[in-house]
Design an enzyme around this catalytic site. Structure first.
Site, mmCIF file in Angstrom:
data_model
loop_
_atom_site.group_PDB
_atom_site.id
_atom_site.type_symbol
_atom_site.label_atom_id
_atom_site.label_comp_id
_atom_site.label_asym_id
_atom_site.label_seq_id
_atom_site.Cartn_x
_atom_site.Cartn_y
_atom_site.Cartn_z
ATOM 1 N N LYS A 65 0.806 -1.224 0.000
ATOM 2 C CA LYS A 65 0.000 0.000 0.000
ATOM 3 C C LYS A 65 0.845 1.283 0.000
ATOM 4 O O LYS A 65 0.453 2.278 -0.577
ATOM 5 C CB LYS A 65 -0.996 -0.007 1.158
ATOM 6 C CG LYS A 65 -2.111 -1.017 0.915
ATOM 7 C CD LYS A 65 -3.196 -1.009 1.966
ATOM 8 C CE LYS A 65 -4.151 -2.170 1.715
ATOM 9 N NZ LYS A 65 -5.237 -2.249 2.658
ATOM 10 N N ASP A 101 -10.568 1.669 1.625
ATOM 11 C CA ASP A 101 -10.640 0.886 2.875
ATOM 12 C C ASP A 101 -11.384 1.661 3.960
ATOM 13 O O ASP A 101 -12.261 1.135 4.632
ATOM 14 C CB ASP A 101 -9.223 0.593 3.409
ATOM 15 C CG ASP A 101 -8.550 -0.553 2.680
ATOM 16 O OD1 ASP A 101 -9.265 -1.406 2.126
ATOM 17 O OD2 ASP A 101 -7.309 -0.597 2.666
#
Length: 265
Positions: A65, A101
């Protein structure tokens, strides 16, 4: 035009439900798209791999990420704020980064109703992005982690933080496991004695791990608490990513009606 190609980059990635979720939605909604998984060994090669595979968009899971964030030419304001990207789309040879997310997580816990105080167990990347959005929405978030090092960034940003040694328990409406404890083992995310002080007064407990009743969730259920695993969070972040992939041409509920079948199959 041809088929739009999408993928999830991660390592490991074989367990991911994302291809099933997205392909069910492409088929159900009549969108000419195909979604695969790709095990990316070296996160620094994310950008060149993206273009070599002729992709239109990707999701990114652990451990890439931060690399995903660095690979983007343009960042959504929220992704920039939290320093983590899990969704990238290509427009005119530029990579645009988003974080789905955190909004997916927000939608998940909003379903518990009147929650004000939240205790995070763990201080990794997911905790970083979700703590920021929860605070923006008026939640009071405390971060508890095994070691002090990872807590520094949270403390600098004004969050209440503690290690297992320094923790003084208060009452939290929601206790959330943000670690991978219980994914591949029978570990708890914190010492059992500590958990037995914070779980009983809580309204509910959540684990970001999906598709498995973790030791943490079993402990919460032994105290009679409502629980949720990470399935809703995975579903909701996937729907929001799909909205980006398809340039917002479908509603959240229309996408959900197909994607949620991935959790029944």
């Amino acid at each position: 035009m041809g088929t739009d190609l999408f993928a999830i980059f991660g390592n490991p990635v074989s367990h991911s439900k994302s291809p099933l979720m997205h392909n069910l939605a492409f088929k159900g909604l009549g969108y000419d798209g195909c979604y695969n998984r790709y095990r990316l060994e070296d996160g620094s090669k994310l950008k060149e791999t993206f273009f070599a595979l002729k992709l239109k968009g990707i999701n990114i899971t652990v451990p890439h990420k931060e690399h995903a964030y660095a690979a983007c030419d343009e960042l959504d304001p929220f992704a920039k704020k939290v320093g983590a990207v899990n969704t990238i789309i290509e427009k005119e040879r530029k990579l645009y980064g988003y974080n789905t997310d955190a909004p997916g997580f927000l939608k998940t816990i909003s379903e518990f109703g009147d929650v004000k105080t939240v205790l995070f167990l763990g201080a990794g990347g997911t905790a970083q992005s979700t703590s920021a959005i929860l605070r923006d929405e008026g939640y009071d978030v405390t971060i508890l982690n095994r070691s002090a090092g990872r807590l520094e960034k949270f403390a600098q940003n004004g969050f209440t933080t503690a290690t297992f040694e320094t923790f003084i328990p208060e009452t939290y409406d929601l206790v959330i496991n943000m670690t991978s404890a219980g994914l591949e083992d029978d570990d708890l995310p914190a010492p059992e004695a500590l958990l037995n002080t914070v779980i009983p007064p809580a309204q509910a407990c959540v684990d970001v791990i999906y598709g498995k009743k973790t030791p943490f969730l079993k402990l919460a259920q032994s105290h009679g608490k409502p629980t949720k695993d990470g399935s809703d969070m995975l579903l909701y972040q996937g729907i929001i990513a799909f909205e980006h992939f398809t340039e917002h041409r479908y509603t959240f509920d229309a996408i959900k009606s197909y994607m949620q079948k991935a959790f029944i199959l």
